[in-house]
Scaffold this motif. Sequence first.
Motif, PDB file in Angstrom:
ATOM      1  N   GLU A 168       0.833  -1.210   0.000  1.00  0.00           N
ATOM      2  CA  GLU A 168       0.000   0.000   0.000  1.00  0.00           C
ATOM      3  C   GLU A 168       0.869   1.261   0.000  1.00  0.00           C
ATOM      4  OE1 GLU A 168      -3.514  -2.417   2.303  1.00  0.00           O
ATOM      5  OE2 GLU A 168      -2.587  -0.733   3.369  1.00  0.00           O
ATOM      6  N   VAL A 169       1.918   1.225   0.823  1.00  0.00           N
ATOM      7  CA  VAL A 169       2.834   2.384   0.866  1.00  0.00           C
ATOM      8  C   VAL A 169       3.502   2.559  -0.502  1.00  0.00           C
ATOM      9  CG1 VAL A 169       4.952   3.310   1.930  1.00  0.00           C
ATOM     10  CG2 VAL A 169       3.236   2.188   3.371  1.00  0.00           C
ATOM     11  N   ALA A 170       3.977   1.445  -1.075  1.00  0.00           N
ATOM     12  CA  ALA A 170       4.659   1.528  -2.381  1.00  0.00           C
ATOM     13  C   ALA A 170       3.721   2.078  -3.444  1.00  0.00           C
ATOM     14  CB  ALA A 170       5.178   0.148  -2.781  1.00  0.00           C
ATOM     15  N   SER A 171       2.490   1.627  -3.411  1.00  0.00           N
ATOM     16  CA  SER A 171       1.542   2.065  -4.441  1.00  0.00           C
ATOM     17  C   SER A 171       1.254   3.573  -4.313  1.00  0.00           C
ATOM     18  CB  SER A 171       0.293   1.197  -4.311  1.00  0.00           C
ATOM     19  OG  SER A 171      -0.796   1.811  -4.865  1.00  0.00           O
ATOM     20  N   GLU A 172       1.138   4.068  -3.084  1.00  0.00           N
ATOM     21  CA  GLU A 172       0.942   5.517  -2.887  1.00  0.00           C
ATOM     22  C   GLU A 172       2.160   6.298  -3.371  1.00  0.00           C
ATOM     23  OE1 GLU A 172      -1.601   7.418  -2.130  1.00  0.00           O
ATOM     24  OE2 GLU A 172      -2.863   5.643  -1.899  1.00  0.00           O
ATOM     25  N   LEU A 173       3.356   5.764  -3.070  1.00  0.00           N
ATOM     26  CA  LEU A 173       4.572   6.452  -3.527  1.00  0.00           C
ATOM     27  C   LEU A 173       4.620   6.472  -5.051  1.00  0.00           C
ATOM     28  CD1 LEU A 173       7.211   5.017  -0.998  1.00  0.00           C
ATOM     29  CD2 LEU A 173       6.333   7.364  -1.066  1.00  0.00           C
ATOM     30  N   LEU A 174       4.198   5.373  -5.674  1.00  0.00           N
ATOM     31  CA  LEU A 174       4.221   5.318  -7.145  1.00  0.00           C
ATOM     32  C   LEU A 174       3.221   6.313  -7.747  1.00  0.00           C
ATOM     33  CD1 LEU A 174       4.653   1.468  -7.707  1.00  0.00           C
ATOM     34  CD2 LEU A 174       6.325   3.269  -8.212  1.00  0.00           C
ATOM     35  N   LYS A 175       2.131   6.563  -7.032  1.00  0.00           N
ATOM     36  CA  LYS A 175       1.181   7.588  -7.510  1.00  0.00           C
ATOM     37  C   LYS A 175       1.860   8.955  -7.493  1.00  0.00           C
ATOM     38  CE  LYS A 175      -2.961   5.280  -5.807  1.00  0.00           C
ATOM     39  NZ  LYS A 175      -3.940   5.292  -4.725  1.00  0.00           N
ATOM     40  N   GLY A 176       2.533   9.241  -6.368  1.00  0.00           N
ATOM     41  CA  GLY A 176       3.233  10.523  -6.262  1.00  0.00           C
ATOM     42  C   GLY A 176       4.336  10.638  -7.322  1.00  0.00           C
ATOM     43  N   ILE A 177       5.030   9.538  -7.554  1.00  0.00           N
ATOM     44  CA  ILE A 177       6.123   9.547  -8.541  1.00  0.00           C
ATOM     45  C   ILE A 177       5.551   9.768  -9.949  1.00  0.00           C
ATOM     46  CG2 ILE A 177       7.897   8.087  -9.624  1.00  0.00           C
ATOM     47  CD1 ILE A 177       8.512   6.989  -6.788  1.00  0.00           C
ATOM     48  N   SER A 178       4.428   9.132 -10.248  1.00  0.00           N
ATOM     49  CA  SER A 178       3.769   9.353 -11.558  1.00  0.00           C
ATOM     50  C   SER A 178       3.500  10.839 -11.744  1.00  0.00           C
ATOM     51  CB  SER A 178       2.421   8.631 -11.627  1.00  0.00           C
ATOM     52  OG  SER A 178       2.585   7.266 -11.774  1.00  0.00           O
ATOM     53  N   GLU A 179       2.907  11.447 -10.726  1.00  0.00           N
ATOM     54  CA  GLU A 179       2.579  12.879 -10.829  1.00  0.00           C
ATOM     55  C   GLU A 179       3.830  13.725 -10.992  1.00  0.00           C
ATOM     56  OE1 GLU A 179      -0.960  14.503  -8.448  1.00  0.00           O
ATOM     57  OE2 GLU A 179      -0.303  12.744  -7.303  1.00  0.00           O
ATOM     58  N   SER A 180       4.896  13.323 -10.285  1.00  0.00           N
ATOM     59  CA  SER A 180       6.125  14.118 -10.366  1.00  0.00           C
ATOM     60  C   SER A 180       6.711  14.088 -11.780  1.00  0.00           C
ATOM     61  CB  SER A 180       7.167  13.613  -9.358  1.00  0.00           C
ATOM     62  OG  SER A 180       7.793  12.444  -9.836  1.00  0.00           O
ATOM     63  N   LEU A 181       6.316  13.082 -12.557  1.00  0.00           N
ATOM     64  CA  LEU A 181       6.796  12.968 -13.942  1.00  0.00           C
ATOM     65  C   LEU A 181       5.845  13.649 -14.924  1.00  0.00           C
ATOM     66  CD1 LEU A 181       7.759   9.189 -13.709  1.00  0.00           C
ATOM     67  CD2 LEU A 181       9.385  11.012 -14.268  1.00  0.00           C
ATOM     68  N   GLY A 182       4.799  14.264 -14.373  1.00  0.00           N
ATOM     69  CA  GLY A 182       3.805  14.909 -15.233  1.00  0.00           C
ATOM     70  C   GLY A 182       2.815  13.910 -15.806  1.00  0.00           C
ATOM     71  N   LEU A 183       2.776  12.715 -15.238  1.00  0.00           N
ATOM     72  CA  LEU A 183       1.833  11.696 -15.709  1.00  0.00           C
ATOM     73  C   LEU A 183       0.621  11.683 -14.799  1.00  0.00           C
ATOM     74  CD1 LEU A 183       4.484   8.846 -16.160  1.00  0.00           C
ATOM     75  CD2 LEU A 183       3.467  10.222 -18.001  1.00  0.00           C
ATOM     76  N   GLU A 184      -0.421  11.064 -15.269  1.00  0.00           N
ATOM     77  CA  GLU A 184      -1.626  10.943 -14.447  1.00  0.00           C
ATOM     78  C   GLU A 184      -1.297  10.073 -13.220  1.00  0.00           C
ATOM     79  OE1 GLU A 184      -5.001   8.550 -13.468  1.00  0.00           O
ATOM     80  OE2 GLU A 184      -4.158   7.962 -15.446  1.00  0.00           O
ATOM     81  N   LYS A 185      -1.968  10.414 -12.088  1.00  0.00           N
ATOM     82  CA  LYS A 185      -1.622   9.802 -10.801  1.00  0.00           C
ATOM     83  C   LYS A 185      -1.501   8.262 -10.830  1.00  0.00           C
ATOM     84  CE  LYS A 185      -3.715  10.113  -6.195  1.00  0.00           C
ATOM     85  NZ  LYS A 185      -4.861  10.695  -5.466  1.00  0.00           N
ATOM     86  N   SER A 186      -2.460   7.602 -11.480  1.00  0.00           N
ATOM     87  CA  SER A 186      -2.438   6.126 -11.418  1.00  0.00           C
ATOM     88  C   SER A 186      -1.688   5.505 -12.603  1.00  0.00           C
ATOM     89  CB  SER A 186      -3.865   5.591 -11.346  1.00  0.00           C
ATOM     90  OG  SER A 186      -4.595   6.114 -12.424  1.00  0.00           O
ATOM     91  N   TYR A 187      -0.980   6.339 -13.362  1.00  0.00           N
ATOM     92  CA  TYR A 187      -0.335   5.861 -14.588  1.00  0.00           C
ATOM     93  C   TYR A 187       0.545   4.622 -14.345  1.00  0.00           C
ATOM     94  CZ  TYR A 187       2.054   5.967 -19.074  1.00  0.00           C
ATOM     95  OH  TYR A 187       2.533   5.629 -20.320  1.00  0.00           O
ATOM     96  N   ILE A 188       1.502   4.752 -13.417  1.00  0.00           N
ATOM     97  CA  ILE A 188       2.451   3.639 -13.219  1.00  0.00           C
ATOM     98  C   ILE A 188       1.719   2.411 -12.667  1.00  0.00           C
ATOM     99  CG2 ILE A 188       4.508   2.857 -11.945  1.00  0.00           C
ATOM    100  CD1 ILE A 188       5.641   5.654 -12.107  1.00  0.00           C
ATOM    101  N   ASN A 189       0.858   2.639 -11.678  1.00  0.00           N
ATOM    102  CA  ASN A 189       0.145   1.496 -11.083  1.00  0.00           C
ATOM    103  C   ASN A 189      -0.702   0.764 -12.125  1.00  0.00           C
ATOM    104  OD1 ASN A 189       1.048   1.515  -8.399  1.00  0.00           O
ATOM    105  ND2 ASN A 189      -0.257   3.253  -7.918  1.00  0.00           N
TER     106      ASN A 189
END
Length: 352
Positions: A168-189
């Motif tokens: 759960e923690v990893a998935s939230e971090l990946l949402k933040g990381i997606s956004e930091s790349l200018g991608l939609e929040k759930s992009y990586i997940n």
Amino acid sequence: MFGVKQLVESGFCSKSLPSKYVFSRNDDDGSVVGNQDELAKVIPTIDFSLLTSGNPDQRSKVVNNLGNACRDWGFFMVINHGVSQDLMDGVVKASEDFFDLKEEEKRQYTGKTLFDPIRWGTSFNVRVDKTLFWRDYLKVHVHPQFNAPTNPIGFSETLKEYCKICREVASELLKGISESLGLEKSYINRKMKIESGLSHQLLVINLYPPCPQPELAMGLPPHTDHGLLTLLMQNQLCGLQVLHNGKWVPVNPLPYSFLVNTGDHMEILTNGKYKSVVHQALVNSKATRISIGTAHGPSLDTIVSPVEELVNSEADHLDPPAYRGILYREYLELQQSNQLNGKSCLDHVRIL
Ligand SMILES: O=C(O)CCC(=O)C(=O)O
Ligand SMILES: [Fe+2]
């Protein structure tokens, strides 16, 4: 097979290190332990609670910090992550109890292949390691299928709870990381099939017994992790060093924080915008150090290649693809069946 723990307990090497454990350090690569200025630099800290608080301003600040941490360090400390101290203590205690089991009992988990669900062993890959590393390990594939040793009692339940919350923690971090790349929040997940519950998670418990000549030995040599993100915690004993701007920086995490690092698949996915970070684990002469990592990756059947949005050959500010796509399963096999050697595994997919 003799693990390091058994070797130490046998009293066989109480004064000097057996020669097969003497690690030749590569002093030519310019990487020396950071000087005082370097050590004064603290690795970035991410306050997880601000990422999930629902306050958009706070979130965008943390997303920005997360992006900087991934770009500049590939390594950060996560605090206020919501995993209870009791659970973290419980996982450490259960890990100690596992390694304290009788050798015969642990030996049933002497894995033959990488995809054995549970593998107990020593060094990294004794079939190819030229020097042995001062480390015993337990590796368990814990998702999408959960596996765990049946003993010690309660180990499986504790691991299950811990691994779930780490996802759960990893998935939230990946949402933040997606956004930091200018991608939609759930992009990586979404792309990595994490959202659909198929993410691959490997739990690695490292045990580094006290070493008679720690300056000559190595716990884990310089390497990067294979997945997207690794969440690491330890039993309050330090030993981890991160290669930052060509210098080894010792990491002294806050108690009960997570150390998070970006892995090779983050580098592939982001086309090198966020690189995997080289790190190593040193050993000490005083006490047994334990570190517990969970490596979070896509589903094993995902072919990971740089995301289209970050490699648009028509937009002149973006780079062409620097990595070819590879099946996650295939990459894992490559990494685990060779020697651990810096970032060499990425060479298999780098487009030169
Ligand atoms: O023991 C540590 O601090 C590092 C462990 C590690 O790098 C790993 O398990 O991949
Ligand atoms: Fe690692």
